[in-house]
Structures are given as structure tokens and as C-alpha cells.
Design an enzyme around this catalytic site. Structure first.
Site, PDB file in Angstrom:
ATOM      1  N   SER A 145     -26.826  47.232  80.209  1.00  0.00           N
ATOM      2  CA  SER A 145     -27.167  46.725  81.538  1.00  0.00           C
ATOM      3  C   SER A 145     -27.531  47.856  82.497  1.00  0.00           C
ATOM      4  O   SER A 145     -27.101  49.005  82.339  1.00  0.00           O
ATOM      5  CB  SER A 145     -25.992  45.923  82.113  1.00  0.00           C
ATOM      6  OG  SER A 145     -25.623  44.900  81.228  1.00  0.00           O
TER       7      SER A 145
HETATM    8  N1  SAM Z   1     -22.206  45.590  78.810  1.00  0.00           N
HETATM    9  C1  SAM Z   1     -22.911  45.976  77.617  1.00  0.00           C
HETATM   10  C2  SAM Z   1     -23.239  47.447  77.645  1.00  0.00           C
HETATM   11  O1  SAM Z   1     -22.747  48.148  78.542  1.00  0.00           O
HETATM   12  O2  SAM Z   1     -23.965  47.907  76.761  1.00  0.00           O
HETATM   13  C3  SAM Z   1     -24.167  45.174  77.450  1.00  0.00           C
HETATM   14  C4  SAM Z   1     -23.929  43.809  76.958  1.00  0.00           C
HETATM   15  S1  SAM Z   1     -25.398  43.002  76.478  1.00  0.00           S
HETATM   16  C5  SAM Z   1     -26.162  42.684  78.002  1.00  0.00           C
HETATM   17  C6  SAM Z   1     -24.709  41.423  76.020  1.00  0.00           C
HETATM   18  C7  SAM Z   1     -23.981  41.428  74.706  1.00  0.00           C
HETATM   19  O3  SAM Z   1     -23.338  40.169  74.552  1.00  0.00           O
HETATM   20  C8  SAM Z   1     -24.878  41.599  73.502  1.00  0.00           C
HETATM   21  O4  SAM Z   1     -24.499  42.716  72.765  1.00  0.00           O
HETATM   22  C9  SAM Z   1     -24.697  40.301  72.713  1.00  0.00           C
HETATM   23  O5  SAM Z   1     -24.746  40.467  71.322  1.00  0.00           O
HETATM   24  C10 SAM Z   1     -23.322  39.878  73.168  1.00  0.00           C
HETATM   25  N2  SAM Z   1     -22.997  38.473  72.985  1.00  0.00           N
HETATM   26  C11 SAM Z   1     -23.759  37.377  73.247  1.00  0.00           C
HETATM   27  N3  SAM Z   1     -23.063  36.263  72.951  1.00  0.00           N
HETATM   28  C12 SAM Z   1     -21.844  36.667  72.494  1.00  0.00           C
HETATM   29  C13 SAM Z   1     -20.681  35.984  72.023  1.00  0.00           C
HETATM   30  N4  SAM Z   1     -20.586  34.651  71.969  1.00  0.00           N
HETATM   31  N5  SAM Z   1     -19.630  36.725  71.627  1.00  0.00           N
HETATM   32  C14 SAM Z   1     -19.670  38.071  71.681  1.00  0.00           C
HETATM   33  N6  SAM Z   1     -20.728  38.773  72.108  1.00  0.00           N
HETATM   34  C15 SAM Z   1     -21.805  38.079  72.514  1.00  0.00           C
END
Ligand code: SAM
Length: 205
Positions: A52
Site C-alpha cells: 500500500s
Molecule cells: N499491507 C500489505 C503490505 O504492507 O504489503 C499489503 C496488503 S495487500 C493490499 C492485500 C493482501 O490481502 C494481499 O496480499 C491479498 O492476498 C490479501 N488477502 C486478500 N483476501 C484475503 C483473505 N481472505 N485472507 C488473507 N489475505 C487476504
């Protein structure tokens, strides 16, 4: 990054600012993107996901309102950068559980967090929309992926007085929302800035 992108846009929590000064963001992006690590935007990471924008990481971290010692669940470990910021803010006490659906991302994040001394974070691979019932209740839950509504399991796993920070809305456009669990168990809703996250996928939505 901290002065121009965060302080200049109203981020004032000293824990957030100190953590974002300390944690090297370039450590969490791909080698070929290190020169863009401090850009004012999101960057691609493997598995078609994103790390992000620094401002969004700061706003979410500020919204968690950490005072120290909390039990925090993060949904969507991604690169591990937000996890490291929370871990830095929580020191010296507290515990973070972070769950990611892509095992590759969780493994890489774990290696990076270990290398920086945040090896005490508890990483899980699985469906974070269902929370982590065995470790509940949590003081705060940070969801780093977008949903149309707060997954009920996450709400149930939040203690009274606790808060969930989550981007809510459509696939194209969301708002950063804070839901505080009142004494009656009802949510007190605070609507924040518009944002755009990758979708939260899972059975608990
Ligand atoms: N905050 C993170 C960083 O600093 O890199 C970025 C997160 S990214 C925007 C969103 C993440 O949520 C992705 O890696 C995606 O695979 C994960 N995600 C989506 N649905 C999910 C779920 N049901 N359970 C766990 N992770 C999930």
C-alpha cells in the site's frame, strides 16, 4: 517520505511517524523496484497484489490507535511492510497475528520480518475473512483488502471497546472505515478518506 507525505498531510501519531522512520520500506519491495520504494503510491508485489501507499499505511496504523501491549490481528500480510510498522509501534509488548491467503507472500514476508528483528510476529496462511478464532478476542483488527461489508467473523472476534480498520465499498472505490465495538456490541462508525485496495477474497464475506 515521512515529512512530505505523512506529516504534511496530517499524520501526527508519534508512534506511527517513528515506526515509519525506522522500518526500511525498500526491504519489502522487489529488488527492481527499490528506487521507487519511497514513492507516493502503491507498488506491485508478487501474486498480483500490492504494497500500500505510505500514506494509507500511516492512516491505517494511526486508526488502530495503538497505546502499547495490544493484541492485533492483521488480515492481508502482503509484503509484510504494514506488519513491520505495527510491530514497531507495539514494542516492547503486545502481539500481532497476521494472516495471508498466498503462502508465497507469507513466506517471503516472514523472511523479511525475521531479518529486521520482527520474528515474533505470528504469521498464518489461510482465509483471513474468517479471522483466527483460536487467538481471539483482539483489541484491534486491521484489514488490508477491500470488502462490501465487515466480515461477521472479524466483528465477533473483536473485544468490546476494540476497533476494526477496513476499506469498505465497491471493487473500484472504497472508504477507509473504522468500526468501534461499543459496550452494547453495536458498531460506532467513523468514515475516512477514499481509497482503493485489492479485494478481500474468502468464505467469510
Ligand atoms: N499491507 C500489505 C503490505 O504492507 O504489503 C499489503 C496488503 S495487500 C493490499 C492485500 C493482501 O490481502 C494481499 O496480499 C491479498 O492476498 C490479501 N488477502 C486478500 N483476501 C484475503 C483473505 N481472505 N485472507 C488473507 N489475505 C487476504
Amino acid at each position: 517520505m515521512v515529512d512530505d507525505q505523512l506529516v504534511g498531510r496530517g499524520i501526527s501519531d508519534p508512534r506511527v511517524l517513528e515506526a515509519m522512520r525506522r522500518v526500511p520500506r525498500e526491504h519489502f519491495v522487489a529488488d527492481g523496484m527499490r528506487h521507487r520504494a519511497y514513492n507516493d503510491g502503491a507498488l506491485a508485489i508478487p501474486c498480483d497484489q500490492t504494497i500500500s501507499q505510505p500514506l494509507i499505511v500511516a492512516l491505517m496504523s494511526e486508526s488502530v490507535a495503538i497505546t502499547g501491549g495490544e493484541r492485533i490481528l492483521e488480515v492481508g500480510t502482503g509484503s509484510g511492510y504494514q506488519t513491520a510498522i505495527l510491530a514497531e509501534m507495539l514494542r516492547p509488548g503486545g502481539t500481532i497475528w497476521s494472516i495471508e491467503r498466498h503462502s508465497e507472500l507469507s513466506r517471503t514476508a516472514g523472511e523479511k520480518l525475521n531479518a529486521l528483528g520482527y520474528g515474533d510476529v505470528r504469521l498464518h496462511v489461510g482465509d483471513g475473512s474468517l479471522g483466527l478464532v483460536d487467538s481471539a478476542p483482539f483489541d484491534a483488527i486491521l484489514v488490508a483488502a477491500a470488502a462490501a461489508r465487515c466480515p461477521p467473523a472479524l466483528w465477533e472476534q473483536l473485544r468490546i471497546g476494540g476497533r476494526i480498520v477496513i476499506p469498505l465499498g465497491t471493487a473500484e472505490q472504497q472508504q477507509l472505515v473504522v468500526l468501534v465495538k461499543s459496550e452494547s456490541g453495536d458498531p460506532i462508525t467513523q468514515i475516512g478518506i477514499p481509497c482503493r485496495f485489492v479485494p478481500l477474497l474468502g468464505a467469510g464475506i
